[in-house]
Enzyme design. Structure first.
Site, PDB file in Angstrom:
ATOM      1  N   LYS A 116     -29.543 -23.044 124.145  1.00  0.00           N
ATOM      2  CA  LYS A 116     -28.108 -22.932 123.892  1.00  0.00           C
ATOM      3  C   LYS A 116     -27.827 -22.883 122.385  1.00  0.00           C
ATOM      4  O   LYS A 116     -26.883 -22.233 121.934  1.00  0.00           O
ATOM      5  CB  LYS A 116     -27.358 -24.103 124.531  1.00  0.00           C
ATOM      6  CG  LYS A 116     -27.246 -24.032 126.043  1.00  0.00           C
ATOM      7  CD  LYS A 116     -26.366 -25.156 126.553  1.00  0.00           C
ATOM      8  CE  LYS A 116     -26.099 -25.022 128.048  1.00  0.00           C
ATOM      9  NZ  LYS A 116     -27.302 -25.228 128.848  1.00  0.00           N
ATOM     10  N   GLU A 200     -21.183 -29.989 120.061  1.00  0.00           N
ATOM     11  CA  GLU A 200     -20.068 -29.092 119.782  1.00  0.00           C
ATOM     12  C   GLU A 200     -18.749 -29.809 120.023  1.00  0.00           C
ATOM     13  O   GLU A 200     -18.680 -30.760 120.811  1.00  0.00           O
ATOM     14  CB  GLU A 200     -20.146 -27.818 120.624  1.00  0.00           C
ATOM     15  CG  GLU A 200     -20.088 -28.022 122.112  1.00  0.00           C
ATOM     16  CD  GLU A 200     -20.266 -26.716 122.877  1.00  0.00           C
ATOM     17  OE1 GLU A 200     -19.712 -26.621 123.989  1.00  0.00           O
ATOM     18  OE2 GLU A 200     -20.964 -25.805 122.394  1.00  0.00           O
ATOM     19  N   ARG A 292     -29.359 -14.971 135.058  1.00  0.00           N
ATOM     20  CA  ARG A 292     -29.743 -14.950 136.477  1.00  0.00           C
ATOM     21  C   ARG A 292     -28.485 -14.674 137.289  1.00  0.00           C
ATOM     22  O   ARG A 292     -27.389 -14.561 136.745  1.00  0.00           O
ATOM     23  CB  ARG A 292     -30.322 -16.307 136.889  1.00  0.00           C
ATOM     24  CG  ARG A 292     -29.386 -17.471 136.543  1.00  0.00           C
ATOM     25  CD  ARG A 292     -29.876 -18.797 137.055  1.00  0.00           C
ATOM     26  NE  ARG A 292     -29.149 -19.919 136.518  1.00  0.00           N
ATOM     27  CZ  ARG A 292     -27.969 -20.351 136.945  1.00  0.00           C
ATOM     28  NH1 ARG A 292     -27.365 -19.724 137.943  1.00  0.00           N
ATOM     29  NH2 ARG A 292     -27.379 -21.399 136.402  1.00  0.00           N
TER      30      ARG A 292
END
Length: 657
Positions: A116, A200, A292
């Site tokens: 990420k 974050e 996916r």
């Protein structure tokens, strides 16, 4: 196109892929663990082979075993489904090295998105909006704490290699940071094998919007519209829909363009999902790309008329994208919810056990059911406890919501506890009906969606259950003999009978008096007069206190469910009252395992002094961590648990002195 496809997954997604492959004339190969020897995907495939023990790391995460089956069975391609090895770049490389086709993106694209942290940096460089935060490699607690203070609170800690809501924590104060960091890292390590995290800024009251993208191996990339997944509990999606009722046409177009830009930035091919978080003002930020197929892909299929698995297979075989961007349909409104074996009234504790009864609505043009289990199957402790996905479609959102309420009313699960009642409350809640829900609403207002064990059930539903039970015990049709009647008739007196039910683990006695067509039902919520009762084809029609109603009934030997179209009542019929869980005089001294699972951490030792609510140990079961806490102040007389061991449900793990 391929002649033979191996599905490296289990459950409903394996069944879904097998059905599409069969429609395309492709032979299918399934793999299974010891726990899945009798699973539906095994029964559905053309051939199936064992690959190891029940734990994922001993079977579905064993790429070597899966590749061996592929080679021996003549498979030409491997579809990973979602979860397990679906986003494992090393597995994708191994598949290609074996001369097989991996149905998914390239390993290079996966590696760019596998972290990420790296993904955020890449998207920022490509001009895709990202949330301010820290993605650095220095993972020391001191550095992370310093960066947290710089970013400010509230703050999100996220597993850098995670997904599915695992390894995520919200922190609102600096003093809470280190304990949450340690918990997040431990969960990430257990779930994904790596404990790197990123930080974050946490966006308050956000909406979660994701864009379905598809790319081919010839440079083509398009998006297939959006899905909104803002109804979440602990970052797990519980209600998904398309189109989003929140987006304006301008915002929808901008997010679609950003999603395509993100996919192009990593040379993406096959199915993927670009996830965004959107603040109340409509500013959107990149979250991640799931490389996916997503669990909620059926809502896209129902609103486009496309088969995304077929697209995956054709693109993996080298075809171009079947449509251009301006040819992508947008048809009506679709909604998906997931039926889980879990107990919402006990903190959504996962459940396991045999599905003694499994009633789901019949498929139609408006209702789709994706499931990997049937009645008689067992929900095990080793995998996600999802029973089925329920997806509905109609011309607009209000009608789709009405379809969903009707479909849920037809569901009945006996065996492990389920979240059906929770979902029924959810789809009637104003935050859903008015489309105002944000990602944190459920966690902030959970009491609006669950009920405690001491809630008294509606009197009319109790009366309906009692009368339906008596009608179900009536004499066989065509036998008028009074000796076969089961109505407590007595000469010169009004018949009366006491029925003993159990509701949410508590005894619920009900007394029924009066004649067959003129009864009075006395329950914990008061008395209800029931007249003209008839039970035909699972529907009880009667007058309840002079108000006529039709109530759906699903009954078994020891259970009964009644549903009036707005609410359900699920009762167990017992011979007598059972002692409540709190009746054990030593109950406050023992900490028991709420379900089968593995002990991952023991945080106190015998002789330690503890306070009520203090975590004593942590266990892992069904893809989640459970902290078991002290029920009262005291000292630890015995600690019977050892980190790493598997324990049975109700096993005594610790004893307080």
């Amino acid at each position: 196109m391929f002649d033979t496809l191996l599905i490296a997954n289990r459950g409903e997604i394996a069944c879904r892929i097998i059905r599409t492959a069969r429609r395309l004339g492709i032979r299918t190969i399934a793999v299974y663990s010891e726990a899945d020897a009798d699973a539906q995907h095994v029964r559905l495939a053309d051939a199936a082979y064992p690959i190891g023990g029940p734990r994922p790391q001993d079977s579905y995460l064993r790429g070597d075993a899966i590749l061996e089956v592929a080679r021996n069975s003549g498979a030409q391609a491997i579809h990973p489904g979602y979860g397990f090895l679906s986003e494992n770049a090393d597995f994708a490389d191994a598949v290609e090295a074996a001369g097989l086709t991996f149905v998914g993106p390239s390993s290079a694209s996966m590696r760019k998105m596998g972290s990420k942290a790296g993904a955020k940096d890449l998207m920022a460089a490509a001009g895709v909006p990202v949330v301010p935060g820290y993605t650095g490699e220095d993972q020391s607690p001191a550095t992370l704490a310093r960066e947290a203070a710089r970013i400010g609170f509230p703050l999100m800690i996220k597993a850098a290699h995670g997904g599915g809501g695992k390894g995520m924590r919200i922190v609102r104060a600096l003093e809470e940071f280190i304990p949450n960091l340690e918990s997040c890292q431990r969960e990430a390590k257990n779930a994904f094998g790596r404990d790197r995290v990123l930080l974050e800024r946490y966006i308050e009251s956000p909406r979660h919007i994701e864009i379905q993208v598809f790319g081919d191996r010839h440079g083509g990339v398009i998006h297939l519209n959006e899905r909104e997944c803002s109804a979440q509990r602990r970052y797990q999606k519980v209600f998904e829909e398309s189109p989003s009722p929140f987006l304006t046409p301008e915002l929808r177009a901008a997010m679609g363009e950003a999603a395509v830009l993100a996919a192009r930035a990593i040379d993406y091919a096959n199915a993927g999902t670009v996830e965004f978080i959107v603040d109340p003002a409509g500013h959107f930020y990149f979250m991640e790309i799931n490389t996916r197929l997503q669990v909620e892909h059926p809502v896209t299929e129902l609103t486009t008329g496309l088969d995304l698995v077929e697209w995956q297979l054709r693109i993996a075989a080298g075809d171009h994208l079947p449509l251009a961007q301006d040819e992508v349909p947008r048809i009506g409104h679709a909604i998906e919810v997931r039926l889980y074996a879990e107990d919402p009234d006990a903190g959504f504790l996962p459940a396991s056990g045999m599905l003694r009864t499994l009633r789901l609505p019949p498929p139609s043009d408006h209702v789709r059911v994706d499931s990997g289990v049937v009645e008689g199957d067992t929900v095990t402790i080793f995998y996600d406890p999802m029973i089925a996905k329920l997806i509905v479609w109609d011309q607009d959102r209000p009608r789709a919501l009405a379809r969903l309420r009707e479909a849920l009313a037809q569901c009945r699960i006996v065996g492990p506890k389920s979240n059906i009642e929770f979902l029924e409350r959810l789809v009637r809640h104003p935050a859903i009906v008015d489309a105002t829900i944000d990602t944190g609403y459920l966690d902030r207002h959970l009491e609006e969606f669950v009920s405690s064990a001491d809630v008294v059930p509606p009197a009319r539903l109790v009366a309906a259950a009692a009368v339906a039970r008596l009608l179900g015990e009536a004499a066989p049709a065509g036998d008028p003999s009074p000796w076969t009647a089961n109505d407590n008739w007595r000469l010169g007196a009004s018949p009366a009978r006491t029925l003993m039910f159990e509701h949410r683990g508590q005894p619920l006695p009900v007394t029924v008096s009066g004649a067959a067509d003129d009864r009075v039902v006395h329950g914990p919520s008061g008395a209800v007069a029931v007249a003209g009762a008839r039970l035909v084809d699972g529907v009880l029609s009667a007058r309840f206190d002079d108000s006529a109603a039709r109530i759906a009934v699903i009954a078994g030997p020891d259970h009964i469910v009644v549903h009036d179209g707005q609410a359900r009542l699920d009762l167990r019929h017992v011979a007598g009252a059972r002692r409540s869980a709190g009746a054990d005089a030593a109950g406050d001294d023992r900490v028991r395992a709420p379900m089968p699972g593995r002990i991952v951490a023991v945080q106190v030792a015998a002789g330690d002094t503890v306070v009520a609510g203090q975590p004593l140990l942590v266990m892992e079961a069904m893809k989640m961590e459970l902290a078991l806490k002290a029920p009262r102040d005291g000292s630890v007389a015995e600690m019977r648990a050892v980190a790493g061991e598997f324990v049975d449900a109700d096993a005594v793990l610790a004893v307080l002195g």
